[in-house]
Design a protein around this motif. Sequence first.
Motif, PDB file in Angstrom:
ATOM      1  N   GLU A 279       4.532   0.839  -4.058  1.00 22.58           N
ATOM      2  CA  GLU A 279       4.174   2.237  -3.748  1.00 22.58           C
ATOM      3  C   GLU A 279       4.783   2.673  -2.428  1.00 22.58           C
ATOM      4  O   GLU A 279       4.957   1.875  -1.528  1.00 22.58           O
TER       5      GLU A 279
ATOM      6  N   ILE B  28       5.243  -2.767  -9.235  1.00 24.27           N
ATOM      7  CA  ILE B  28       5.596  -1.432  -8.733  1.00 24.27           C
ATOM      8  C   ILE B  28       5.176  -1.368  -7.272  1.00 24.27           C
ATOM      9  O   ILE B  28       4.024  -1.588  -6.937  1.00 24.27           O
TER      10      ILE B  28
ATOM     11  N   GLU C 125      11.959  -1.979  -0.638  1.00 21.13           N
ATOM     12  CA  GLU C 125      11.980  -0.561  -1.007  1.00 21.13           C
ATOM     13  C   GLU C 125      10.902  -0.279  -2.041  1.00 21.13           C
ATOM     14  O   GLU C 125      10.377  -1.194  -2.668  1.00 21.13           O
ATOM     15  N   SER C 126      10.580   0.986  -2.216  1.00 17.40           N
ATOM     16  CA  SER C 126       9.566   1.392  -3.181  1.00 17.40           C
ATOM     17  C   SER C 126      10.165   1.457  -4.587  1.00 17.40           C
ATOM     18  O   SER C 126      11.382   1.520  -4.749  1.00 17.40           O
ATOM     19  N   GLY C 127       9.289   1.417  -5.594  1.00 11.42           N
ATOM     20  CA  GLY C 127       9.731   1.526  -6.985  1.00 11.42           C
ATOM     21  C   GLY C 127       9.446   0.263  -7.769  1.00 11.42           C
ATOM     22  O   GLY C 127       8.828  -0.676  -7.275  1.00 11.42           O
ATOM     23  N   ARG C 128       9.902   0.265  -9.018  1.00 11.16           N
ATOM     24  CA  ARG C 128       9.707  -0.895  -9.892  1.00 11.16           C
ATOM     25  C   ARG C 128      10.658  -2.020  -9.496  1.00 11.16           C
ATOM     26  O   ARG C 128      11.761  -1.765  -9.039  1.00 11.16           O
TER      27      ARG C 128
ATOM     28  N   SER D 254       0.706  -2.720  -9.117  1.00 12.09           N
ATOM     29  CA  SER D 254       1.252  -1.863  -8.059  1.00 12.09           C
ATOM     30  C   SER D 254       0.540  -2.164  -6.754  1.00 12.09           C
ATOM     31  O   SER D 254      -0.641  -2.511  -6.734  1.00 12.09           O
TER      32      SER D 254
ATOM     33  N   LYS E 191       3.906  -0.942  -0.098  1.00 12.95           N
ATOM     34  CA  LYS E 191       5.132  -1.597   0.377  1.00 12.95           C
ATOM     35  C   LYS E 191       4.876  -2.544   1.556  1.00 12.95           C
ATOM     36  O   LYS E 191       5.552  -3.554   1.701  1.00 12.95           O
TER      37      LYS E 191
END
Length: 96
Positions: free
Chosen positions: A96, A94, A68-71, A10, A13
């Motif tokens: 953040e 990931i 974009e954020s996410g997996r 992680s 971004k």
Amino acid sequence: VNQSTIDFGSFPKTERQERTFVLTNTGNQLLVIQDVTTSCGCTKVEYRKEPVRPGESIELKVSYEAEESGRFIKTVTVHCNAKDSPIRLRIKGIVE
């Protein structure tokens, strides 16, 4: 291929990520990479364009800039003259 998936873990971004895949020519002919494609514009690949001698390796530097954020899971497809071509590599992580 040293590993077919690299986990970026992680990260924020705003941080551009870079990792390296190593492909080794295990055949007895020159390995020629014709093209490398990615599943999105956020993923870029840099590599030497010369053929790879038998027993030698080539580094594919993969950079990822999150939109974009996410997996995420993205695919890098290596089109070459190896019998198992195209070779599919994946990056995941990931944002953040």
